[in-house]
Design an enzyme around this catalytic site. Structure first.
Site, PDB file in Angstrom:
ATOM      1  N   ASP A 130      18.202 -15.675   5.096  1.00 58.77           N
ATOM      2  CA  ASP A 130      18.232 -15.609   3.501  1.00 58.77           C
ATOM      3  C   ASP A 130      17.298 -16.802   2.986  1.00 58.77           C
ATOM      4  O   ASP A 130      16.934 -16.471   1.599  1.00 58.77           O
ATOM      5  CB  ASP A 130      19.786 -16.001   3.376  1.00 58.77           C
ATOM      6  CG  ASP A 130      20.632 -14.731   3.440  1.00 58.77           C
ATOM      7  OD1 ASP A 130      20.104 -13.827   3.520  1.00 58.77           O
ATOM      8  OD2 ASP A 130      21.990 -14.899   3.605  1.00 58.77           O
ATOM      9  N   TYR A 165      26.190 -11.114  -0.639  1.00 56.95           N
ATOM     10  CA  TYR A 165      26.719 -12.443  -0.365  1.00 56.95           C
ATOM     11  C   TYR A 165      26.647 -13.657  -1.348  1.00 56.95           C
ATOM     12  O   TYR A 165      25.365 -13.403  -2.013  1.00 56.95           O
ATOM     13  CB  TYR A 165      26.539 -13.146   0.983  1.00 56.95           C
ATOM     14  CG  TYR A 165      27.754 -12.565   2.044  1.00 56.95           C
ATOM     15  CD1 TYR A 165      28.734 -13.163   2.255  1.00 56.95           C
ATOM     16  CD2 TYR A 165      27.421 -11.674   2.802  1.00 56.95           C
ATOM     17  CE1 TYR A 165      29.693 -12.890   2.778  1.00 56.95           C
ATOM     18  CE2 TYR A 165      28.459 -11.424   3.996  1.00 56.95           C
ATOM     19  CZ  TYR A 165      29.586 -12.034   4.085  1.00 56.95           C
ATOM     20  OH  TYR A 165      30.471 -11.848   4.969  1.00 56.95           O
ATOM     21  N   GLY A 225      16.615 -20.562  -3.221  1.00 58.41           N
ATOM     22  CA  GLY A 225      16.472 -21.278  -4.328  1.00 58.41           C
ATOM     23  C   GLY A 225      15.889 -20.402  -5.589  1.00 58.41           C
ATOM     24  O   GLY A 225      16.490 -20.308  -6.434  1.00 58.41           O
ATOM     25  N   GLU A 283      13.367 -14.996   4.048  1.00 55.58           N
ATOM     26  CA  GLU A 283      12.942 -13.553   3.902  1.00 55.58           C
ATOM     27  C   GLU A 283      13.308 -13.434   2.387  1.00 55.58           C
ATOM     28  O   GLU A 283      12.688 -12.572   1.809  1.00 55.58           O
ATOM     29  CB  GLU A 283      13.758 -12.692   4.633  1.00 55.58           C
ATOM     30  CG  GLU A 283      13.403 -12.862   6.111  1.00 55.58           C
ATOM     31  CD  GLU A 283      14.293 -11.738   7.019  1.00 55.58           C
ATOM     32  OE1 GLU A 283      13.555 -11.246   7.887  1.00 55.58           O
ATOM     33  OE2 GLU A 283      15.301 -11.482   6.753  1.00 55.58           O
TER      34      GLU A 283
HETATM   35 NI    NI Z   1      30.612 -12.896   6.419  1.00 56.25          NI
END
Ligand code: NI
Length: 641
Positions: free
Chosen positions: A292, A375, A299, A295
């Site tokens: 995260d 997420y 920020g 890729e």
């Molecule tokens: Ni999870």
């Protein structure tokens, strides 16, 4: 007045981009995949005097979207100099690509929707493409000729009942589109099976899908005399603590020069990477292992908290300055939130005469949230009055699910709503702690509590002890946590001793969590090797910033920590960087649907002989105003129900 460690400003990013442009490095197809500060050397920071001009360098990761070529440009903005232009060898093993551009997510959707094979697959399933959402997903690395060394992405399709529906509740199972972003074409479409799209309603939030409860009475946090912290630009002081707030597009929030009573504790602290590997064998998901930060850029995806801050109390905000794909500065307003929180009891004792002394704990919270697709991640640093530092990651948002036959079972995915199967997966964060316990000369040890056999040294069998194992080199310092031994890692000062003659020290206290579950012969094991240990330690090197390497996107593996530590450099009595891996291993449950209650993970960094006694003895006793706590509690409304 600018400090050398201050985050990049809008004017600096624009000036840096203008330097690139006047050097002829910006064409109509040039994009900036990352714009990051190049931080000054520790020597330069130490030698800097207030008022002096600060050299400011920016790394522009330039991507030519027509050729797929990319390069690192370093610009010094105070003199307007292009200091270097280095082509990246993205087409040579072990490859590696700059992070994705926002516009590539839109491009992905356009390419998928225009593709006849995708259209045919949707038609075969009787699905309308009208409100379909084509998620842009990092594909991992599997060495295919048309993917290795190319700028590729994958897309899974989700349905929405209308433009406002939550897409994640209606996955189209078995429809996988492989895309080359440079050639702007579909490489292949996988179209497997006929699993029906789950119809479970995944809506939540505003407008409310349910009637809001009215039973909760307000809790008001008031600070009538204002907060106890003070802020000067990026510099913060709060009680014994001082530090500087940094922010960049990749790591998000950074804490610099964290000191207690003016004594250094951490030179720099951040969470520069996380990986989310999935434990599913299905063609739709076996390849999922999002990085995260590397890729997608944590920020870059920080939430503007002006649109919804989650904190209570008197808040100070710091903006986050990043750059868009064109290399132009963008301000994320109120990206970082700072406030104080009451934290219950810090210490207490009831004396023999029945009187009691009690002092309340308080913590300073410095936090931000980043949203990566489905997420949402909160990154929360807590500073406490007793000298402790705590980091907490808050994972929330919507779990990533596939479709299955309702009532069936899978060893890799749990049915969380009818027909909706959420695969087992991990969220493995890596904190980078550039420790500085009373200065740069530090050493590392592992402390375990150990049982002793009954015998001459333990005649009654009750005795136990602890062992301190020096970790003197990088390979020795590859460690896993051991909660059954109450394992902690100790960082000691080489220059200062405490009141009992021992080196001053801090302990890194891990919380129970799993390491990477994938097998050593898997692709993700090579790409996310950092996540196979809970602790790594390296001697400080300014180039070593990202534990999975600089460009994990499309990378074959081996980058970052496994490469650096293979040299087995000494970490004795030197400037040490700790890399600590933690995070939830997630077997999703029905309660995680349709939006997940926060799943917490993190660690504590705790003084251990850094201070000579409890540093909070001088807290005022008069800070408890609630009548309920008065010795002979007066009756008033609220009692007697
Ligand atoms: Ni999870």
């Amino acid at each position: 007045m600018q400090h050398p460690l201050d985050p990049l400003t809008v004017a600096e990013i624009e000036a840096g981009r203008a330097v690139l442009e006047s050097a002829g490095r910006v064409t109509s197809t040039t994009r900036c995949a990352a714009v990051l500060p190049v931080e000054p050397s520790k020597e330069a920071v130490a030698a800097w005097l207030p008022g002096e001009t600060v050299e400011r360098r920016i790394l522009f990761v330039a991507l030519d979207t027509s050729s797929g070529r990319s390069a690192e440009a370093v610009v010094e903005v105070t003199t307007g100099t292009l200091e270097s232009w280095t082509e990246l060898t993205t087409d040579v093993a072990p490859y590696g690509q700059p992070p994705y551009l926002r516009e590539e997510f839109e491009l992905t959707e356009q390419i998928v929707r225009a593709d006849p094979q995708w259209q045919a697959a949707m038609a075969r399933r009787g699905l309308s493409p009208e409100f379909a959402f084509c998620a842009p997903l990092a594909p991992g690395f599997f060495g295919r000729d048309d993917e290795a060394g190319h700028r590729v992405i994958r897309s899974l399709t989700f349905l929405r009942e209308d433009a406002h529906d939550s897409p994640w509740s209606h996955p189209v199972e078995g429809l996988i589109v492989h895309i080359d972003l440079t050639q702007r074409r579909v490489l292949r479409v996988e179209d497997e099976g006929n699993t029906p799209v789950p119809s479970s309603d995944g809506r939540f939030g505003t407008p409310a899908a349910l009637t809001e409860r009215v039973t909760l009475k307000p809790i008001a946090i008031t600070q009538p005399e204002g907060p106890s912290y003070s802020v000067d630009g990026s510099a913060v002081t709060w009680e014994n603590w001082s530090f500087r707030v940094g922010f960049n597009a990749r790591e998000g929030l950074v804490l610099n020069q964290v000191a207690f009573d003016g004594r250094p504790v951490l030179y720099r602290a951040s969470v520069p990477e996380m990986v989310v590997p999935y434990g599913d064998t299905s063609p739709t998901r076996f390849w999922i292992s999002y990085f995260d930060a590397g890729e997608y850029l944590l920020g870059m995806n920080a939430n503007p908290l002006m649109l919804g801050c989650d904190c209570l109390g008197v808040i100070h905000y710091f903006d986050g300055v990043i750059a868009d794909g064109g290399g132009h500065a963008v301000t994320i307003p109120q990206a970082v939130c700072m406030h104080e929180e009451d934290y219950g009891v810090l210490w207490k004792h009831t004396h023999l005469d029945g009187t009691a002394d009690s002092r309340r704990s308080r913590r300073l919270v410095i936090s931000y949230f980043s949203t990566i697709g489905n997420y949402d991640y909160g990154f929360f640093w807590y500073l406490y009055l007793d000298g402790s530092i705590e980091f907490e990651a808050k994972a929330t948002g919507v779990v990533f699910a596939g479709a299955g036959v309702p009532g069936s079972s899978s060893p890799h995915a749990n049915e969380i709503a009818p027909g909706l199967f959420a695969p087992v997966h991990q969220h493995l964060f890596c904190a980078r702690l550039d420790v500085s316990i009373d200065g740069d000369a530090n050493s590392l040890a592992e402390i375990d509590v150990v049982r002793m056999p009954t015998g001459p040294d333990n005649p009654h069998g009750n005795a136990f002890t602890w062992t301190t194992t020096e970790l003197t080199s990088e390979l020795e310092a590859k460690r896993v946590a051991n909660p059954a031994a109450a394992r902690v890692w100790e960082i000691t000062s080489g220059s200062r001793r405490n009141a009992v003659g021992k080196p001053t020290a801090y302990h890194l206290v891990p919380r129970a969590s799993a390491t990477l579950m994938a097998q050593p012969d898997s692709s993700v094991f090579d790409r996310a090797t950092f996540a196979t240990q809970q602790l790594w330690a390296t001697p400080f090197s300014p180039a070593e910033r990202f534990p999975a390497g600089d460009y994990p996107n499309g990378h074959a593996g081996g980058g970052g920590l496994p490469t650096w530590t293979a040299a087995d450099r000494s970490i004795e009595n030197t400037d040490i960087v700790l890399w600590h891996v933690f995070g939830p291993t997630h077997i999703p449950r029905p309660e995680d649907w349709p939006v997940m209650p926060v799943d917490y993970s993190g660690f504590t960094f705790r003084p251990y002989g850094f201070l000579d006694r409890n540093p909070a003895l001088d807290l005022p006793s008069g800070m408890i105003h609630d009548d309920h706590c008065a010795p002979h509690g007066s009756h008033h409304e609220g009692h007697g129900h």
